[in-house]
Scaffold this motif. Structure first.
Motif, short mmCIF file in Angstrom:
data_model
loop_
_atom_site.label_atom_id
_atom_site.label_comp_id
_atom_site.label_asym_id
_atom_site.label_seq_id
_atom_site.Cartn_x
_atom_site.Cartn_y
_atom_site.Cartn_z
N CYS A 53 0.83 -1.20 0.00
CA CYS A 53 0.00 0.00 0.00
C CYS A 53 0.87 1.25 0.00
CB CYS A 53 -0.93 -0.02 1.21
SG CYS A 53 -2.05 1.40 1.29
N SER A 67 -7.51 11.04 -1.32
CA SER A 67 -8.19 9.80 -0.92
C SER A 67 -8.34 8.82 -2.08
CB SER A 67 -9.57 10.14 -0.34
OG SER A 67 -10.34 10.87 -1.28
N GLY A 68 -8.43 9.32 -3.32
CA GLY A 68 -8.55 8.41 -4.46
C GLY A 68 -7.32 7.54 -4.61
N LEU A 71 -7.33 4.86 -1.82
CA LEU A 71 -8.26 3.76 -2.11
C LEU A 71 -7.70 2.81 -3.15
CD1 LEU A 71 -11.03 2.43 -1.79
CD2 LEU A 71 -11.92 4.02 -3.51
N LEU A 72 -7.14 3.37 -4.22
CA LEU A 72 -6.55 2.52 -5.26
C LEU A 72 -5.36 1.73 -4.72
CD1 LEU A 72 -6.65 4.91 -8.37
CD2 LEU A 72 -8.07 2.89 -7.96
N ILE A 74 -4.91 0.67 -1.61
CA ILE A 74 -5.40 -0.43 -0.77
C ILE A 74 -5.95 -1.56 -1.64
CG2 ILE A 74 -7.14 -1.09 0.93
CD1 ILE A 74 -6.79 1.61 2.24
N LEU A 75 -6.70 -1.20 -2.70
CA LEU A 75 -7.24 -2.23 -3.59
C LEU A 75 -6.12 -3.01 -4.28
CD1 LEU A 75 -10.20 -0.28 -5.24
CD2 LEU A 75 -10.35 -2.09 -3.53
N SER A 132 0.13 10.30 3.81
CA SER A 132 -1.13 10.31 3.07
C SER A 132 -1.58 11.71 2.67
CB SER A 132 -2.24 9.66 3.90
OG SER A 132 -2.50 10.42 5.06
N ILE A 153 -13.41 6.09 9.76
CA ILE A 153 -13.28 5.32 8.53
C ILE A 153 -12.74 3.93 8.82
CG2 ILE A 153 -11.97 5.15 6.37
CD1 ILE A 153 -12.16 8.21 6.18
N VAL A 157 -14.99 0.76 7.85
CA VAL A 157 -14.51 -0.20 6.84
C VAL A 157 -14.37 -1.59 7.44
CG1 VAL A 157 -12.56 -0.80 5.37
CG2 VAL A 157 -13.38 1.55 5.42
N VAL A 212 -5.98 -5.23 3.76
CA VAL A 212 -6.81 -4.08 4.13
C VAL A 212 -6.39 -3.55 5.50
CG1 VAL A 212 -9.14 -3.30 4.69
CG2 VAL A 212 -8.77 -4.81 2.75
#
Length: 303
Positions: A53, A67-68, A71-72, A74-75, A132, A153, A157, A212
């Motif tokens: 990550c 934040s975008g 998120l990417l 983490i995915l 971040s 969050i 989550v 995650v």
């Protein structure tokens, strides 16, 4: 800050840490429930997820800021950890499914050492820090109690993933196949269930959840991320799984949250230097009173 506010703040902190424990403990419980393996490499999967990550976000931050990009990242870390979980299952554990449990356990320790030492070599044993760009102080303030948006969050989550997993295990045909394999693999094979495929999926899901947790750790604490970070939290997550009843998905959730809350209260009333002693003391006490854990079931070994 009053004593009451301090206790509430500690409960919030414990709930957050318990969320990390619960996400990782789910992987322990799923794997143990199906093939009776204590996968001690699972904590290192969490560590690899955190590093993945952090590294991916470093690459994406210039293209997808904020934040975008997180998120990417983490995915992507979930996909990498899922692939790693599949590979470890396919080449390290599957050939030994018919071997004594001790062989599987030693193999899991070997996989753990390989992962941690590989990351140590790649990073030169240097810790990294996740920047971040998010405001870690922004949040809700009620008197002396502070709940940041990032903490909200993390809890949201974690709760959503645990609920989705519980529904998946309980309501889908694949989840029913997992539960059936946990009871009797040979009968499942005779009924046409692809046992190896279901076992592989179990490792994939558990590894993705660990990734995650690693990504959320990066966001919540901003580091340090280091090659040895998976050991202690892996032991704690295993402790949480045993407290809840290893092999039980709701038990892993309950055990993780309970362990986080107990650690927070122990830190407040006894002192931070006794935090780990307190956690493992609770484990011993619960095993004495309930050897199968809070939500575990007594199993009869068939000879």
């Amino acid at each position: 800050m009053s004593e009451f506010e301090v206790i509430i703040q500690q409960l919030i902190n414990g709930l957050i840490m318990g969320s990390f424990y619960a996400l990782i403990a789910l992987g322990y419980s799923m794997v143990y429930g199906i093939i009776k393996l204590l996968n001690f490499a699972h904590g290192d999967i969490y560590m690899v997820g955190a590093f993945s990550c952090l590294t991916i976000f470093g690459v994406l931050s210039a293209v997808v800021p904020g934040s975008g990009g997180i998120l990417l990242s983490i995915l992507a870390a979930m996909c990498l950890a899922a692939g790693l979980g599949f590979l470890s299952q396919r080449f390290a554990y599957r050939p030994l499914l018919g071997a004594p449990r001790l062989s599987l356990l030693i193999t899991a320790i070997g996989v753990s050492l390989i992962l941690s030492n590989a990351v140590m070599v790649v990073t030169n044993a240097r810790p990294a820090f996740f920047q971040s760009g998010l405001d870690n102080s922004a949040g809700i303030h009620i008197g002396g109690i502070r709940i940041t948006y990032i903490q909200i969050i993390v809890i949201a989550v974690s709760a959503a993933l645990m609920l989705i997993l519980n529904l998946f295990i309980g309501r889908t045909m694949t989840g029913k196949a997992m539960r059936a394999i946990a009871l009797d693999k040979d009968t499942c094979r005779l009924m046409g269930v692809n046992v190896n495929k279901i076992i592989a999926l179990t490792f994939i899901i558990g590894s993705a959840l660990a990734a995650v947790a690693g990504g959320l750790f990066c966001i919540r604490y901003s580091g340090p991320v280091q090659f040895s970070m998976g050991f202690m939290i892996g032991i704690k997550a295993f402790t949480a799984a045993v407290i809840g009843g290893i092999g039980s998905i709701p038990g892993a959730m309950l055990g993780g949250l309970l362990l986080g809350l107990l650690e927070a209260m122990g830190t407040h009333f006894i002192g931070s230097e006794w935090q780990d002693v307190f956690a493992f003391g609770i484990l011993i006490l619960i095993l004495i009173l309930r050897p199968n854990g809070l939500m575990g079931r007594t199993e009869i070994e068939r000879m």
